[in-house]
Motif scaffolding. Structure first.
Motif, PDB file in Angstrom:
ATOM      1  N   ALA A 184       8.125 -13.172   5.568  1.00 35.31           N
ATOM      2  CA  ALA A 184       7.302 -12.188   4.862  1.00 35.31           C
ATOM      3  C   ALA A 184       6.374 -11.465   5.840  1.00 35.31           C
ATOM      4  CB  ALA A 184       6.487 -12.874   3.761  1.00 35.31           C
ATOM      5  N   ARG A 185       5.766 -12.213   6.758  1.00 31.89           N
ATOM      6  CA  ARG A 185       4.858 -11.581   7.731  1.00 31.89           C
ATOM      7  C   ARG A 185       5.595 -10.551   8.561  1.00 31.89           C
ATOM      8  NH1 ARG A 185       2.049 -16.427   8.040  1.00 31.89           N
ATOM      9  NH2 ARG A 185       3.636 -17.315   9.417  1.00 31.89           N
ATOM     10  N   ARG A 186       6.764 -10.952   9.071  1.00 28.77           N
ATOM     11  CA  ARG A 186       7.527 -10.052   9.937  1.00 28.77           C
ATOM     12  C   ARG A 186       7.983  -8.803   9.173  1.00 28.77           C
ATOM     13  NH1 ARG A 186      11.612  -9.595  13.749  1.00 28.77           N
ATOM     14  NH2 ARG A 186      10.909 -11.382  14.949  1.00 28.77           N
ATOM     15  N   GLU A 187       8.470  -9.033   7.978  1.00 32.14           N
ATOM     16  CA  GLU A 187       8.974  -7.935   7.168  1.00 32.14           C
ATOM     17  C   GLU A 187       7.834  -6.965   6.818  1.00 32.14           C
ATOM     18  OE1 GLU A 187      12.165  -7.886   7.007  1.00 32.14           O
ATOM     19  OE2 GLU A 187      12.239  -6.146   5.673  1.00 32.14           O
ATOM     20  N   LEU A 188       6.671  -7.525   6.494  1.00 30.09           N
ATOM     21  CA  LEU A 188       5.537  -6.682   6.125  1.00 30.09           C
ATOM     22  C   LEU A 188       5.022  -5.912   7.344  1.00 30.09           C
ATOM     23  CD1 LEU A 188       3.684  -8.966   3.560  1.00 30.09           C
ATOM     24  CD2 LEU A 188       4.642  -6.694   3.123  1.00 30.09           C
ATOM     25  N   ASP A 189       5.095  -6.526   8.539  1.00 30.33           N
ATOM     26  CA  ASP A 189       4.727  -5.782   9.746  1.00 30.33           C
ATOM     27  C   ASP A 189       5.612  -4.554   9.895  1.00 30.33           C
ATOM     28  OD1 ASP A 189       2.662  -7.372  10.442  1.00 30.33           O
ATOM     29  OD2 ASP A 189       3.777  -8.579  11.920  1.00 30.33           O
ATOM     30  N   ASP A 190       6.914  -4.763   9.684  1.00 30.05           N
ATOM     31  CA  ASP A 190       7.842  -3.631   9.770  1.00 30.05           C
ATOM     32  C   ASP A 190       7.475  -2.561   8.756  1.00 30.05           C
ATOM     33  OD1 ASP A 190       9.177  -4.969  11.671  1.00 30.05           O
ATOM     34  OD2 ASP A 190      10.990  -5.388  10.493  1.00 30.05           O
ATOM     35  N   ARG A 191       7.168  -2.999   7.560  1.00 34.50           N
ATOM     36  CA  ARG A 191       6.898  -2.017   6.501  1.00 34.50           C
ATOM     37  C   ARG A 191       5.591  -1.281   6.752  1.00 34.50           C
ATOM     38  NH1 ARG A 191       8.523  -4.235   0.713  1.00 34.50           N
ATOM     39  NH2 ARG A 191      10.482  -5.284   1.228  1.00 34.50           N
ATOM     40  N   ARG A 192       4.626  -1.995   7.300  1.00 39.06           N
ATOM     41  CA  ARG A 192       3.357  -1.336   7.599  1.00 39.06           C
ATOM     42  C   ARG A 192       3.607  -0.243   8.621  1.00 39.06           C
ATOM     43  NH1 ARG A 192       0.701  -5.535   9.034  1.00 39.06           N
ATOM     44  NH2 ARG A 192      -0.485  -6.047   7.164  1.00 39.06           N
ATOM     45  N   GLY A 193       4.389  -0.602   9.660  1.00 36.65           N
ATOM     46  CA  GLY A 193       4.713   0.359  10.712  1.00 36.65           C
ATOM     47  C   GLY A 193       5.439   1.578  10.159  1.00 36.65           C
ATOM     48  N   ALA A 194       6.360   1.351   9.240  1.00 35.30           N
ATOM     49  CA  ALA A 194       7.180   2.445   8.729  1.00 35.30           C
ATOM     50  C   ALA A 194       6.524   3.166   7.553  1.00 35.30           C
ATOM     51  CB  ALA A 194       8.539   1.899   8.311  1.00 35.30           C
ATOM     52  N   GLY A 195       5.391   2.639   7.081  1.00 34.50           N
ATOM     53  CA  GLY A 195       4.731   3.278   5.948  1.00 34.50           C
ATOM     54  C   GLY A 195       5.470   3.092   4.636  1.00 34.50           C
ATOM     55  N   PHE A 196       6.056   1.918   4.441  1.00 33.86           N
ATOM     56  CA  PHE A 196       6.758   1.625   3.189  1.00 33.86           C
ATOM     57  C   PHE A 196       5.866   0.804   2.262  1.00 33.86           C
ATOM     58  CE2 PHE A 196      10.944   1.880   5.662  1.00 33.86           C
ATOM     59  CZ  PHE A 196      11.240   3.130   5.145  1.00 33.86           C
ATOM     60  N   PRO A 197       6.217   0.717   0.972  1.00 31.75           N
ATOM     61  CA  PRO A 197       5.492  -0.175   0.075  1.00 31.75           C
ATOM     62  C   PRO A 197       5.533  -1.613   0.606  1.00 31.75           C
ATOM     63  CG  PRO A 197       6.976   1.221  -1.176  1.00 31.75           C
ATOM     64  CD  PRO A 197       7.279   1.438   0.283  1.00 31.75           C
ATOM     65  N   PRO A 198       4.554  -2.438   0.379  1.00 36.82           N
ATOM     66  CA  PRO A 198       3.403  -2.178  -0.502  1.00 36.82           C
ATOM     67  C   PRO A 198       2.253  -1.426   0.168  1.00 36.82           C
ATOM     68  CG  PRO A 198       3.425  -4.476   0.209  1.00 36.82           C
ATOM     69  CD  PRO A 198       4.613  -3.833   0.834  1.00 36.82           C
ATOM     70  N   PHE A 199       2.493  -0.842   1.352  1.00 37.29           N
ATOM     71  CA  PHE A 199       1.397  -0.128   2.020  1.00 37.29           C
ATOM     72  C   PHE A 199       1.295   1.310   1.554  1.00 37.29           C
ATOM     73  CE2 PHE A 199       2.886  -3.601   4.609  1.00 37.29           C
ATOM     74  CZ  PHE A 199       1.717  -4.333   4.710  1.00 37.29           C
ATOM     75  N   THR A 200       2.330   1.765   0.868  1.00 38.74           N
ATOM     76  CA  THR A 200       2.235   3.064   0.201  1.00 38.74           C
ATOM     77  C   THR A 200       2.773   2.871  -1.212  1.00 38.74           C
ATOM     78  OG1 THR A 200       4.429   3.601   0.980  1.00 38.74           O
ATOM     79  CG2 THR A 200       2.590   4.499   2.240  1.00 38.74           C
ATOM     80  N   HIS A 201       2.582   3.889  -2.035  1.00 40.34           N
ATOM     81  CA  HIS A 201       3.091   3.840  -3.404  1.00 40.34           C
ATOM     82  C   HIS A 201       4.057   4.995  -3.585  1.00 40.34           C
ATOM     83  CE1 HIS A 201       0.221   0.724  -4.241  1.00 40.34           C
ATOM     84  NE2 HIS A 201      -0.624   1.429  -3.517  1.00 40.34           N
ATOM     85  N   GLN A 202       5.147   4.705  -4.285  1.00 42.17           N
ATOM     86  CA  GLN A 202       6.204   5.701  -4.365  1.00 42.17           C
ATOM     87  C   GLN A 202       6.565   6.046  -5.797  1.00 42.17           C
ATOM     88  OE1 GLN A 202       9.348   3.614  -2.249  1.00 42.17           O
ATOM     89  NE2 GLN A 202       8.807   4.653  -0.335  1.00 42.17           N
ATOM     90  N   ALA A 203       7.123   7.236  -5.934  1.00 44.53           N
ATOM     91  CA  ALA A 203       7.789   7.591  -7.186  1.00 44.53           C
ATOM     92  C   ALA A 203       9.019   8.392  -6.800  1.00 44.53           C
ATOM     93  CB  ALA A 203       6.875   8.410  -8.082  1.00 44.53           C
ATOM     94  N   MET A 204      10.071   8.252  -7.585  1.00 50.64           N
ATOM     95  CA  MET A 204      11.319   8.930  -7.277  1.00 50.64           C
ATOM     96  C   MET A 204      11.674   9.836  -8.440  1.00 50.64           C
ATOM     97  SD  MET A 204      13.605   8.906  -4.869  1.00 50.64           S
ATOM     98  CE  MET A 204      14.049   7.367  -4.068  1.00 50.64           C
ATOM     99  N   LEU A 205      11.899  11.112  -8.109  1.00 51.17           N
ATOM    100  CA  LEU A 205      12.418  12.014  -9.134  1.00 51.17           C
ATOM    101  C   LEU A 205      13.922  12.081  -8.927  1.00 51.17           C
ATOM    102  CD1 LEU A 205      11.780  14.097 -11.403  1.00 51.17           C
ATOM    103  CD2 LEU A 205      11.728  15.847  -9.605  1.00 51.17           C
ATOM    104  N   ARG A 206      14.686  11.745  -9.951  1.00 50.18           N
ATOM    105  CA  ARG A 206      16.136  11.791  -9.823  1.00 50.18           C
ATOM    106  C   ARG A 206      16.694  12.825 -10.788  1.00 50.18           C
ATOM    107  NH1 ARG A 206      15.630   6.073 -10.126  1.00 50.18           N
ATOM    108  NH2 ARG A 206      15.543   5.199  -8.028  1.00 50.18           N
ATOM    109  N   ALA A 207      17.750  13.476 -10.362  1.00 49.35           N
ATOM    110  CA  ALA A 207      18.406  14.435 -11.246  1.00 49.35           C
ATOM    111  C   ALA A 207      19.900  14.220 -11.155  1.00 49.35           C
ATOM    112  CB  ALA A 207      18.056  15.858 -10.831  1.00 49.35           C
TER     113      ALA A 207
END
Ligand code: ADP
Ligand code: ZN
Ligand code: ZN
Length: 724
Positions: free
Chosen positions: A612-635
């Protein structure tokens, strides 16, 4: 005449006003039938406004207000209102989803207790004391005394001489008693282990009120036992307990376990597999405060519970808590909101928490509870990787794995070969011209199902006979490529003729009763080698199962979705957790071409935290959740250009109103672009703050709803999407 404001299941974010001669404040929260268009519809009264934007003369009268059941309480309407705002769905659609469809019919909701609480009568006590001739009813009385009385009729009927229940009632040996303090008395239960005790003490000594606990306990550590003990404590306080589980159908044992533990409590199961009548009945029992424990899947988060005292969420990381169509809500997240709203504690449990919850616990927003060793067996299974790079595999199985299977056969222990791909082979292909069996409606291949000689698309359900020859060049030597569970099953049956091989996937268990029959036959020891998909990963306890072999896992290592490693780790840890749960030691063998991959290394040491620590480090670096919040518009539309044009237009509208902190990505085709003859595209928006994202979404979606769109174009918003 009063005006009543009604939420109707219409894909429009608005409410509808009607007239009702006799409506009062007490009708808010009641189901109502109203004329709509050329027909009529059912909805819920959400307000009694003083005036309407519509001229009084044009308002129509309601047809019928359902007054046989209590109205939905205000806190329930608030929950539906919150879900509608947060997921940007019309309130009427949320309500339509949350209410059992049968609720509007009075017959489904009669308040009769169909499962009364029974206890020994004075005559029954006498019958037991006087040595009369033995009979079924008498044997049942003895058994039920051991089981614990009072108990629900359904509980007594499940005992060995349960058929004597009616007889015992007729003889007046059993009588119906009213629910009382006995509700929390328990059937047989084990002593809590020290770790369980300490977790329980932590929760039980915390002052009443909202608190969110994360119970991180390794597989087999006895998390369920903690849930049951907590439930007991809140039942004893006269409160209702809501217990959410990912998929009831996969774990039929749990329902029995809960009911047997609390023989006097009214346990209600709520899931979409129930018949309409049963679902409505359970819902009303909860609403009236009769149900003591509600055990259900994600939709049960919408159960009205006047005496709610505790919420439990089992396997909180499970993706099935997120609805992937219609109103795309997360039941886990709504459960947290609900606990705060009702000021009650909530416990999220998992061996492999979602990284969101794990981080919340780490940073002190959730309180952390741990169970680091197994309750019964001495230790966790050993986990080894088998390097398959320089190996000759037989139908995907390495010599080491085959040898390990052989050893288990000799010792008469069970093994599981885990391969998360059903069917015989993922594709049929022509060696002469390169033709492959594409689905005509999707960007996916037709999967070969040799067992019934069909080719099927696992996405749209398209189903064809297996072609006898290549449809392009006529070559008759077309071949299935790759492998699924059927192929592995066939190979193992041939390789180990003495073994009983059993396949467990959605094809082998199409119905709940088929699945239960398969589980029961494993429990009776009628299978030696199981070949299973992720259906086998969850919650099962097979004491004789000591080996889990994992094949084909590497495919998920390189998947494009940033959540793929998290899911793979969770899945492997869960499925590995099936090995060696009782007194026999367990072993997990993972075939891989990347034995050095950190994911496998953490898995081998059962180090979820390290992963979890390693994965979260990666996500923090890449700006992915849970460090950001997302919404997806699909069509989606029959033509890809229509879907993309809509999203590009949406992007232009957004850029006019987007605050600087908001990231707007370009519209792109989805990875699996075509599904069931529709082309799909998506546009991601992202912000560091939930509030910023929500404020923007509110404004944007209002604009989008006002747009004229191409014919047959559909679009949806997905807040906190799980699949990117
Ligand atoms: P988890 O949900 O954490 O994977 P379970 O609750 O299914 O674990 O428990 C694993 C096994 O340990 C079950 O067979 C359960 O009956 C047993 N068990 C749990 N707690 C105890 C206990 N305190 N004493 C004896 N057996 C226990
Ligand atoms: Zn060909
Ligand atoms: Zn298809």
């Amino acid at each position: 005449m009063r005006i009543v404001r009604v939420a109707l299941p219409i894909p429009l974010p608005r409410l509808f006003d009607y007239l009702a001669a006799d409506a009062t404040e007490h009708d808010i929260g009641r189901c109502v039938r109203v004329p709509f268009g050329k027909g009529d519809k059912s909805g819920v009264i959400v307000a009694l406004p003083d005036s309407s934007d519509i001229e009084p003369a044009r308002l129509k009268n309601v047809l019928h207000i359902q007054r046989d059941v209590p109205p939905l309480p205000a806190d329930w309407l608030d929950l539906a209102g919150f879900a509608a705002r947060y997921y940007h769905a019309p309130l009427g659609e949320v309500i339509a989803l949350a209410l059992p469809p049968g609720l509007r019919r009075a017959d489904a909701v009669s308040g009769d207790d169909i499962d009364p609480l029974l206890d020994l009568s004075p005559d029954g006590v006498q019958a037991l004391a006087a040595p009369v001739r033995d009979n079924k009813a008498l044997r049942l009385l003895r058994a039920s005394q051991q089981h614990g009385l009072p108990a629900r009729r359904s509980q007594l009927r499940s005992l060995p001489d349960g058929a004597g229940c009616g007889d015992a009632l007729r003889r007046g040996w059993l009588q119906v008693v009213s629910p009382s303090s006995a509700i929390s008395h328990t059937g047989p239960r084990p002593e809590a282990t020290e770790a369980q005790r300490s977790a329980l003490d932590n929760v039980l000594t915390t002052p009443d009120g909202f608190a969110c606990w994360l119970l991180q306990g390794v597989t087999g550590s006895g998390k369920t036992e903690v849930y049951l003990r907590l439930a007991e404590a809140w039942l004893a306080r006269g409160r209702q307990v809501l217990m959410l589980v990912p998929e009831i159908a996969l774990t039929p044992q749990l329902e029995q376990r809960v009911a047997a533990r609390f023989p006097a409590a009214q346990v209600v199961s709520l899931h979409s597999g129930l018949a309409e009548g049963a679902r409505s009945r359970g819902f009303v029992q909860a609403l009236c405060g009769q149900a003591d424990i509600v055990l259900g899947t994600r939709l049960a988060v919408f159960t009205p519970l006047p005496r709610l005292g505790l919420i439990l969420v089992d396997e909180e990381h499970d993706a099935s808590y997120k609805q992937q169509e219609g109103v795309r809500y997360s039941a886990r997240d709504l459960a947290v909101w609900r606990a705060r709203q009702r000021n009650v504690p909530l416990l999220l449990g998992s061996a492999t928490p979602s990284l969101e919850s794990w981080l919340n616990a780490r940073e002190g927003r959730y309180r952390s509870l741990r169970l680091d060793s197994r309750a019964v067996s001495a230790s966790l299974p050993t986990v080894h990787c088998i390097d398959t790079r320089r190996q000759k595999l037989s139908e995907g199985l390495s010599p080491q794995l085959l040898a390990a299977l052989k050893t288990r056969l000799e010792r008469q222990e069970q093994s599981l070969v885990f391969l998360n791909r059903r069917g015989y082979a993922p594709v049929l292909s022509c060696p002469s011209c390169g033709w492959v069996s594409h689905c005509p409606h999707c960007s996916a291949n037709l999967v070969v199902h040799l067992a019934d000689r069909r080719m099927r698309c696992h996405h749209c359900g398209c189903d064809q006979a297996i072609a006898p020859a290549c449809p392009v060049c006529g070559d008759q030597d077309i071949k299935p490529f790759g492998r699924g569970t059927q192929r592995v099953e066939a190979f193992l049956t041939e390789h180990f003729p003495q073994a009983r091989v059993l396949r467990l996937d959605r094809d082998a268990a199409r119905t709940r009763s088929q699945w239960e029959a398969l589980l029961a036959s494993i429990a009776r020891g009628e299978a030696d080698i199981l070949v299973g998909t992720q259906m086998m990963a969850k919650g099962h306890d097979f004491p004789q199962l000591t080996l889990v072999g994992v094949i084909g896992a590497d495919a998920s290592l390189h998947a494009a979705d940033f959540r793929a490693p998290e899911r793979l780790f969770q899945q492997l840890m869960q499925v590995g957790g099936r090995a060696g749960r009782a007194h026999l030691p367990g072993q997990v063998l993972i075939q891989t071409e990347h034995p050095e991959h950190p994911l496998y290394r953490h898995l081998a040491t059962h180090d979820f935290d390290g992963f979890a620590r390693r994965e979260l480090d990666d996500r923090r670096g890449a700006g992915f959740p849970p460090f950001t919040h997302q919404a997806m518009l699909r069509a989606d539309a029959p033509l890809l250009d229509d879907a993309l044009h809509f999203l590009q237009h949406a992007q232009r509208l957004a850029s006019g109103i987007a605050p600087p902190e908001l990231a707007l990505y370009d519209a792109v085709p989805m990875r699996m672009t075509r599904l069931a003859r529709r082309e799909r595209a998506q546009l991601l928006v992202e912000a560091g703050s939930r509030t910023v994202l929500q404020r923007f979404l509110g404004e944007w979606i209002t604009m989008l709803r006002a747009q004229r769109t191409a014919r047959q174009l559909r679009w949806q918003i997905d807040v906190d999407p799980l699949e990117i």
